[in-house]
Structures are given as C-alpha cells and as structure tokens.
Scaffold this motif. Structure first.
Motif, PDB file in Angstrom:
ATOM      1  N   ILE A  98      -2.015   8.884   8.707  1.00  0.00           N
ATOM      2  CA  ILE A  98      -0.897   9.276   7.845  1.00  0.00           C
ATOM      3  C   ILE A  98      -1.115  10.669   7.254  1.00  0.00           C
ATOM      4  O   ILE A  98      -0.164  11.398   6.994  1.00  0.00           O
ATOM      5  N   GLY A  99      -2.374  11.065   7.081  1.00  0.00           N
ATOM      6  CA  GLY A  99      -2.655  12.393   6.550  1.00  0.00           C
ATOM      7  C   GLY A  99      -2.220  13.517   7.468  1.00  0.00           C
ATOM      8  O   GLY A  99      -1.981  14.645   7.015  1.00  0.00           O
ATOM      9  N   ASP A 100      -2.085  13.214   8.771  1.00  0.00           N
ATOM     10  CA  ASP A 100      -1.681  14.246   9.729  1.00  0.00           C
ATOM     11  C   ASP A 100      -0.222  14.658   9.567  1.00  0.00           C
ATOM     12  O   ASP A 100       0.198  15.677  10.115  1.00  0.00           O
ATOM     13  N   SER A 136       4.033  12.055  16.094  1.00  0.00           N
ATOM     14  CA  SER A 136       2.881  11.169  16.241  1.00  0.00           C
ATOM     15  C   SER A 136       2.688  10.256  15.045  1.00  0.00           C
ATOM     16  O   SER A 136       2.100   9.188  15.161  1.00  0.00           O
ATOM     17  N   SER A 137       3.201  10.661  13.872  1.00  0.00           N
ATOM     18  CA  SER A 137       2.959   9.863  12.667  1.00  0.00           C
ATOM     19  C   SER A 137       4.220   9.593  11.866  1.00  0.00           C
ATOM     20  O   SER A 137       4.182   8.830  10.904  1.00  0.00           O
ATOM     21  N   GLY A 138       5.353  10.185  12.252  1.00  0.00           N
ATOM     22  CA  GLY A 138       6.581   9.985  11.487  1.00  0.00           C
ATOM     23  C   GLY A 138       7.027   8.548  11.439  1.00  0.00           C
ATOM     24  O   GLY A 138       7.596   8.087  10.449  1.00  0.00           O
ATOM     25  N   ARG A 162      -5.428   7.301  -1.228  1.00  0.00           N
ATOM     26  CA  ARG A 162      -5.792   5.907  -1.498  1.00  0.00           C
ATOM     27  C   ARG A 162      -6.412   5.256  -0.267  1.00  0.00           C
ATOM     28  O   ARG A 162      -7.369   4.490  -0.370  1.00  0.00           O
ATOM     29  N   HIS A 163      -5.865   5.575   0.917  1.00  0.00           N
ATOM     30  CA  HIS A 163      -6.400   4.991   2.141  1.00  0.00           C
ATOM     31  C   HIS A 163      -7.825   5.478   2.388  1.00  0.00           C
ATOM     32  O   HIS A 163      -8.692   4.700   2.827  1.00  0.00           O
ATOM     33  N   GLY A 169       0.751  -1.237   0.000  1.00  0.00           N
ATOM     34  CA  GLY A 169       0.000   0.000   0.000  1.00  0.00           C
ATOM     35  C   GLY A 169       0.782   1.286   0.000  1.00  0.00           C
ATOM     36  O   GLY A 169       0.451   2.204  -0.729  1.00  0.00           O
ATOM     37  N   LYS A 170       1.810   1.413   0.836  1.00  0.00           N
ATOM     38  CA  LYS A 170       2.546   2.672   0.861  1.00  0.00           C
ATOM     39  C   LYS A 170       3.331   2.869  -0.427  1.00  0.00           C
ATOM     40  O   LYS A 170       3.673   3.972  -0.811  1.00  0.00           O
TER      41      LYS A 170
END
Length: 339
Positions: free
Chosen positions: A323-325, A253-255, A309-310, A37-38
């Motif tokens: 992941i959008g954050d 938080s998302s890295g 896509r997600h 996916g990524k």
C-alpha cells in the motif's frame, strides 16, 4: 478460549447493550470482522435473533481526531429523518473501559458494498450506470439537507473550511509519516497558495465512494463510513469521488487496494459525474481542479497513515502489502490536478 475477532469483546458488548437498550440482546453474541485496519474496524454481530453492526477505531497508531465514534453516530442519527439513506443507530458507547475503545452499534442494512469492477461487471453496463447515477444522486441529496433543521448546526464551521482542511491534513501528514515523500512539499505549497474562497456550506461526508455505500436492487440502501463528516464545502466530496475513480489507473499495481469499481463497463465517467452533480445540485463545478488536488493529497496522507500502521504490525485483516507504493503516484496526480 475466546473466538472473538481481534479488537472486539463480544461478551462485553452484549452485556453493555443489554443494559442500554433492554430487549436488544437475546443471547451471546457471535461476531465476524467485516472490514479492518484501513479505517475504523467494522464487525457483524448476532445473537441468533438480532443482527447488528459494531464500529470501533483501528488498533494501534490512531490520530486523535480521525476516528471519532460519537461524530459518526451523531451525523447518521441526524440524517435518519432525511432522504439520505443511513442505518438506524442503536447505541453509542464512549466508555473505553467496556472494550478498550469507544464504539457504536447500528442495525444491519441489507446490500452489497461494491469495491471492484469485477463485482459490477456481471450486472451489466445498464445496471452499473444506474447504480453510479444513484450514488451521485445520493450525494446531491446529502448536500441539500438543511443541517440546522436536523440538529447539526454546531457540527462544523463552513466558513474557512478549505483553509482548515489544508492545515488539518498537513498536521495529519506530520503525525503519520515515517519516511521521505518526494513531491509532497511542493503539493502542499501549491494547495496553500491557491485556496478558493469556498461556496455555501453543507454536510460533507468526507470519504464518499461506492464501496462506502450499500446497494440492493440497484438502490443505495445506506451510505456508511462517516468518520470524516463535518460541515464544509460540498465540492470536496465530489472531488474525492473523482479521485477515487482515477485511483486504479493512477496506481495500477496498488490502486485496487482501495477500489477500482469505476472501471466497470457503464460506470459514469468523470465528466458525466460532474454533469449529473451540477444538474442535480445547481452548483458551479468549473473550479474542481484545486479540490481534486486536495483530494489526492488527503488520499496520500490517509494511505501513508495506513502504511505506517501496517509497518508497525497494527493493521487488522489482509490486503495491506504494497500500500505504501501508492503514495508517490497520488502525489503526482495531486500536482497534475493543481496545474
């Protein structure tokens, strides 16, 4: 009932490969998803005798030029004769009727893709430093390859590469964006207004970081994920590696959705990476700021595409929530680097 992982028809792959490379298939394939996916989807397949890795584009929303299987296959096949560690290519399938998308098959290479500081920490600071040094050295080796001598003279156009990169990623942004992104227009304006002339062209990987390599016994056994490779300015690879190193701190938080390996004790810091690369390659890295700004822009566009896509339910595997954050902090980091 089929137990195939999503996106792969193992019977179709086995039948096609047996025809293309006689003796390569000893029985039915079993498969498992390695990464999904990524990026391009990667599967481990085995018939009990052979172990291969299969790569195909992601499902769903796919940009036309972003997931070129033939391109990945071509560059790794060309690099087999060099000091750059790559897997042996087995076969390329461009017939979408086989599994619904083009794909290629390569030998499995032993090694670990370290994406987390927690994976490196048990190795100790000394081994972690050695691994990070060898990652830089492998990049130096890649940029030293005579691309004409290995048959890649037509693999890209080094002249005007940086201007085309800005243009290309602006188009990718338009194709991948479904929402307002504060600061993005200003980042694009700054990149457009200060494009460097660029240096000597080399093969560039396009997504160079530790977890796009395999490590065994503190050696880099394979550099993987060549979907963005071309001929261009080598400093773009260096800058992207530095941007990835900063990612976990910029987006705490998302890295870690991508990697935080560089936070492990002993891992080369930003200046040490630059110094080692400059010493090994002989290149001037003093103008790295613009390149780092471009790197953050590219990462923001890539993650925005994954977020899109997600949001459409078209990613495979786990780890995409939130992941959008990460996009906003990446834009800010790109603006800071441009100053």
């Amino acid at each position: 009932m089929s137990t195939d992982p999503q996106g792969l028809d193992t019977a179709a792959v086995a039948g096609w490969l047996a025809e293309q490379v006689p003796g390569s298939v000893a029985g039915p394939f079993e498969a498992s998803l390695i990464t999904g996916g990524k990026s391009n989807l990667t599967y481990l397949v085995t018939d009990g005798v052979h172990e291969y890795v299969v790569r195909r584009p992601p499902l769903g929303h796919v940009l036309a030029t972003a997931h070129d299987m033939a391109r990945e296959h071509r560059v790794m096949a060309a690099l087999t004769s060099t000091t750059v560690p790559v897997p042996r290519m087995v076969a390329l399938c461009e017939d979408v009727d086989v599994i619904g998308a083009p794909f290629y098959v390569m030998d499995k290479v032993e090694g670990t893709a370290y994406s987390r500081a927690s994976q490196l920490a048990p190795l100790g600071a000394g081994r972690t430093r050695l691994i990070s040094e060898r990652l830089v050295d492998a990049l130096v080796d890649l940029h030293a390859v005579d691309y004409r001598a290995v048959g890649l003279g037509e693999f890209g156009r080094p002249d005007g590469y940086l201007a085309r990169q800005v243009s290309r990623w602006k188009k990718q942004l338009v194709a991948s964006t479904s929402r307002d992104l504060p600061g993005m227009d200003e980042l694009v304006r700054r990149l457009d207004s200060a494009i460097p002339e660029g240096g000597e062209g080399t093969i560039v990987h396009g997504d160079y970081r530790l977890d796009n390599a395999l490590v065994q016994d503190d050696r880099i056994t394979a550099v993987l994920d060549w979907e963005m490779s071309t001929l261009g300015d080598p400093l773009t690879d260096v800058a992207l590696m530095l941007a990835y190193q900063a990612l976990a701190d910029i987006t705490p938080s998302s890295g870690a959705l991508v990697t935080d390996a560089s936070n492990a004790p002993g891992y080369l810091d930003r200046q040490a990476v630059l110094d080692r690369y400059a010493a090994g390659s002989g290149r001037d890295v003093s103008d790295i700021g613009w390149h780092v700004s471009l790197a953050f822009f590219k990462l923001a566009v890539i993650l925005e595409g994954i977020h899109f896509r997600h949001s459409q339910g078209q990613t495979v595997g786990a780890g995409f929530d939130g992941i959008g954050d990460a996009i906003g902090p990446l834009i800010e980091a790109g603006l800071a680097a441009s100053r």
